[in-house]
Enzyme design. Structure first.
Site, PDB file in Angstrom:
ATOM      1  N   HIS B 237       0.865  -1.178   0.000  1.00  0.00           N
ATOM      2  CA  HIS B 237       0.000   0.000   0.000  1.00  0.00           C
ATOM      3  C   HIS B 237       0.899   1.224   0.000  1.00  0.00           C
ATOM      4  O   HIS B 237       1.863   1.288   0.748  1.00  0.00           O
ATOM      5  CB  HIS B 237      -0.894  -0.027   1.246  1.00  0.00           C
ATOM      6  CG  HIS B 237      -2.029   0.937   1.199  1.00  0.00           C
ATOM      7  ND1 HIS B 237      -1.839   2.300   1.215  1.00  0.00           N
ATOM      8  CD2 HIS B 237      -3.368   0.750   1.118  1.00  0.00           C
ATOM      9  CE1 HIS B 237      -3.032   2.888   1.163  1.00  0.00           C
ATOM     10  NE2 HIS B 237      -3.966   1.977   1.096  1.00  0.00           N
ATOM     11  N   ARG B 258      -6.352   9.504  -1.277  1.00  0.00           N
ATOM     12  CA  ARG B 258      -6.025   9.644  -2.694  1.00  0.00           C
ATOM     13  C   ARG B 258      -7.297   9.754  -3.520  1.00  0.00           C
ATOM     14  O   ARG B 258      -7.347  10.469  -4.506  1.00  0.00           O
ATOM     15  CB  ARG B 258      -5.149   8.485  -3.170  1.00  0.00           C
ATOM     16  CG  ARG B 258      -3.691   8.635  -2.726  1.00  0.00           C
ATOM     17  CD  ARG B 258      -2.802   7.551  -3.337  1.00  0.00           C
ATOM     18  NE  ARG B 258      -3.225   6.224  -2.919  1.00  0.00           N
ATOM     19  CZ  ARG B 258      -3.566   5.248  -3.743  1.00  0.00           C
ATOM     20  NH1 ARG B 258      -3.510   5.405  -5.036  1.00  0.00           N
ATOM     21  NH2 ARG B 258      -3.949   4.078  -3.262  1.00  0.00           N
TER      22      ARG B 258
END
Lengths: 245, 562
Positions: B237, B258
């Site tokens: 990640h 994001r």
């Protein structure tokens, strides 16, 4: 960061005498109290027993008493407490070993409050119950942060100490969440369960639970709401009989 | 020394998959004797509890099953088992509604009162159902509350050590467990065993996962003879926290940042995604963003601590405070205000796409053995989309629970082989006799080896080195001893964890060495192209005597072609 002096309670079981073991450890300046325990584990105390899982404040496994106060040990930095740590297991629960308590009585109390959601029979399983943010129903819900059932409130509660049958702040706070949930069908039954002598009316509003909750919840506030709901419940029922929906 | 237990269904693991499986099996047939085994506290152990962003499901009329399916398969670089991926997207709307309407989760609403779905990276539609940015707490505590109501037996702070099989090895007949608190072994005879232990790439020095996970299910299944698949596919990640000297290091900042429009900057203040994916920028998939960050740092353009910066402050402090309360708290704890300043992040090992080969209902190649959730393989292919993880565990947990309840009906217990029980308890107990090594330096060493040689950027050379070092660590593990006795001895548990992590690490490195292309999370600097002509294949692994045999099978592209 200077060396930290850490004292941890060692105890083979609840029957065993309490004793403290003290060590100096070196930690980074962003180390949590839980990191201090990991440092002990890797050094002088390889068999130290304590509970943890997520280490990001979500699972609620690692609550302990640090320098006299309940803390979620993964979520409090050592430097914010000081150069000397004294770590003990939670109070009001039997010690399993060292810093780990047996959480069974805590969850047994919770289980006496009908803690599981019981869906209303008319909920539409193919949709989500409509809850506009400006609706009465939404506003009536408890909008406090999510409880992680860490047991800090149960440990800090004087009334739990005095009355072991008292279900304690966490169970009551969570019961309120379900009682004000318009999707749930067991409002009356649950309200009845949690407002007896072992429930909300046992609370003396001392606020210890609110002071120690690592999530910033005020169970005290929820319990006060439960008391008010219990007082109004007979009238609410009467109105419901006179003016059926 | 060993306690005995007989049950119909033994479920190892109590995250989203394990609890959904237990509930579904119970609902299907309340007369069944079901036993749940949790390595930690019920409802508290594992990674479903740690889910931040949320749950992908097609609920909006403007979204479609096909769109979610294509996102999943394209995100997975076409390595997915398309039947499993389709099952995920077809079932997840029903299961997320079940979580809300039957289990009691209360997901966030939009202003008009309908379900709110937020934006996640790598997806063509905003389809992520959530509770703020700490969704897992709601899902796990409500599931736990329902388990309480069923009265299903739960052995907490208990781990699986070994699966037990019939004499011919074809049927799983039970398992040997260890009660961590008492140090006692438990031999369980069970008609069916389900693995839901959540795998977990904690063999990497930076990992996001719950700390007790150790590939237990995958390693046990492998030793029992189950077929594994895609073991080389480990997700990193991109936004793990950088907290040197703390276990918080590697913990996640969620995908939704994001999704909402976060910017990533390198140490020189450049939005470096421009170089790697100028079209999608920071909303690119996890594999690409992680690799980009890693390459920036390797090229000397990282931060002082070897990371990059994430910045959401341009979205407005109020927006961040309202929508990312949990993430902001997490950063404040270490002295950063996410709402007002950039925060240092670095890729972190997060999820195993690979694992036990299953079909749509959780069946494995061994009779009586089922698996669901992160222990299994195939749903996500070479890369998992954010929000598909908890969807997978609950969807496939539910399916496997339904299936196993039917399967055990009219079946008898198999015969437990006493020698297998003795082997399991002796292997575990051996760590309690005095030797020379502590498990902790081994753990550090393995973390470094996997990170540097089998991590985000791999090569044949590095992977061969990794295999040598893993072999060396395996030998050293035999000399490990853990002082302090049997009861609640966490260092003993660490030694047992190391055994499973080494098994899995070797399979990851071997599969990665075999795959001579770059695809999704697997990147080879000596084979940088995605080679559809030769490598639209899954790599399988299974035990062969003391070693592993690996083979490939072509991906069945039944619904979508690259």
């Amino acid at each position: 960061m200077p060396k930290i002096t850490v004292s941890v309670q060692r105890r083979a079981s609840d029957q065993d005498a309490r004793s403290f073991e003290t060590h100096e450890v070196e930690l980074s300046d962003k180390a949590s109290v839980l990191d201090a325990l990991f440092a002990l584990q890797r050094g002088p105390c390889p068999d130290l027993a304590f509970r943890f899982s997520c280490r990001v404040g979500m699972c609620g496994s690692c609550a302990m008493v640090v320098n006299g106060r309940e803390q979620l040990t993964c979520s409090v930095l050592v430097k914010d407490i000081g150069n000397t740590l004294r770590i003990e297991p939670l109070r009001n629960l039997p010690v399993k070993r060292d810093l780990a308590v047996d959480m069974k009585p805590f969850f047994a109390a919770y289980q006496r409050t009908l803690p599981n959601f019981t869906p209303r029979d008319d909920l539409d399983p193919s949709d989500f119950y409509r809850l506009p943010l400006d609706s009465k129903e939404w506003k009536a819900m408890s909008h406090q942060p999510q409880c992680i059932d860490c047991g800090a409130c149960y440990s800090a509660c004087t009334l739990v100490t005095l009355h072991p049958r008292y279900v304690g702040p966490m169970a009551l706070h969570r019961a309120l969440n379900l009682i004000v949930d318009p999707r749930d069908k067991s409002r009356s039954e649950r309200l009845n369960l949690v407002t007896g002598e072992a429930g909300a009316f046992r609370c003396h509003t001392l606020g210890n639970c609110r002071d120690v909750c690592p999530r910033g919840i005020s169970p005290t506030h929820s319990i006060e709401r439960l008391k008010r709901l219990a007082v109004w419940e007979p009238f609410r029922k009467m109105f419901a009989r006179i003016f059926p929906a | 020394m060993s306690n005995q237990l007989s049950t119909d269904i033994l479920i190892l693991g109590t995250g989203g998959a394990g609890l959904m499986a237990a509930l579904h099996a119970f609902w299907r047939d309340p007369a069944l004797d079901i036993t749940l085994v949790s390595k930690g506290g019920l409802g508290k152990s594992g990674c479903t509890r740690m889910v931040q962003g949320g749950y992908n499901a097609v609920l909006d009329a403007k979204d479609s099953i096909q769109a979610h399916f294509e996102d999943t398969v394209k995100g997975g670089a076409f390595l997915n088992d398309q039947e499993l991926a389709m099952t995920l997207v077809e079932d997840s709307p029903r299961i997320v509604r079940e979580l809300e309407n039957r289990i009691g989760c209360l997901f966030d609403r939009a202003a008009d009162g309908r379900i709110h779905q937020k934006a996640f990276a790598g997806q063509s539609f905003d389809r992520t159902v959530h509770v703020g940015d700490l969704t897992g707490i709601e899902i796990m505590s409500r599931l736990r509350d329902q388990i309480f109501a069923t009265g299903i037996r739960c052995l907490e702070y208990t781990r699986g050590l070994e699966l037990l099989t019939s004499a011919d090895g074809q049927r799983v007949v039970g398992a040997v467990l260890l009660d961590i608190q008492s140090g006692k072994f438990i031999t369980v005879k069970s008609k069916a065993v389900m693995l839901c232990t959540g795998a977990g790439p904690l063999m990497y020095q930076r990992s996001a996962c719950a700390q007790e996970k150790a590939m237990d299910g995958v390693a046990m299944a492998y030793r029992a003879g189950a077929n594994l698949m895609d073991m080389e596919m480990v997700q990193f990640h991109p936004t793990g926290m950088v907290v040197p000297g703390s276990r918080l290091n590697g913990a996640l900042l969620e995908e939704g940042l994001r999704g909402a429009g976060a910017h990533l900057f390198n140490g020189q203040g450049e939005r470096f995604m421009q170089r790697y994916d100028p079209e999608k920028m920071e909303r690119s998939t996890r594999d690409r963003v992680s690799r980009a960050s890693y390459m920036e740092v390797t090229a000397g353009r990282g931060t002082a601590n070897g990371g990059v910066w994430i910045d959401v402050s341009h979205l407005g402090a109020e927006f961040v405070e309202k929508n990312f309360t949990g993430m902001r708290d997490r950063c404040l704890r270490i002295g950063f205000d996410l709402a007002r300043e950039k925060v240092e992040v670095c890729p972190t090992a997060h999820f195993n796409m690979g694992g036990i080969r299953i079909n749509r209902d959780g069946f494995t190649n061994l009779e009586g053995l089922f698996a669901a959730g992160e222990d299994s393989a195939g749903v996500h292919g070479a890369n998992r989309l954010g929000g598909n993880g908890v969807a997978e565990s609950t969807v496939f947990g539910a399916r496997a629970g339904d299936a196993v309840a039917g399967w055990v009906k009219n079946r008898k217990h198999g015969e437990v082989q006493a020698t297998q029980v003795t082997d399991a308890t002796e292997t575990a107990g051996n760590f309690l006799t005095p030797h020379s090594e502590s498990p902790w330096p081994l753990r550090d060493e393995l973390g470094r080896v996997m990170w540097e040689r089998a991590g985000i950027v791999r090569s044949g050379e590095k992977l061969k080195q990794a295999l040598n070092e893993i072999a060396d660590l395996k030998q050293r593990l035999e000399k490990v001893s853990t002082p302090g006795g049997r009861e609640f001895n966490l260092t003993w548990q660490q030694a047992l964890d190391m055994r499973n992590m080494l098994t899995a690490s070797e399979l990851i490195a071997r599969s990665a060495l075999m795959r001579e292309d770059s695809r999704g999370a697997h990147y080879r600097e000596d084979f940088t192209n995605t080679d559809h002509a030769n490598w639209l294949k899954n790599i399988y692994a299974s035990r062969d005597g003391d070693g592993a045999k690996l083979w490939t099978e072509p991906v069945k592209l039944t619904k979508l072609q690259p």
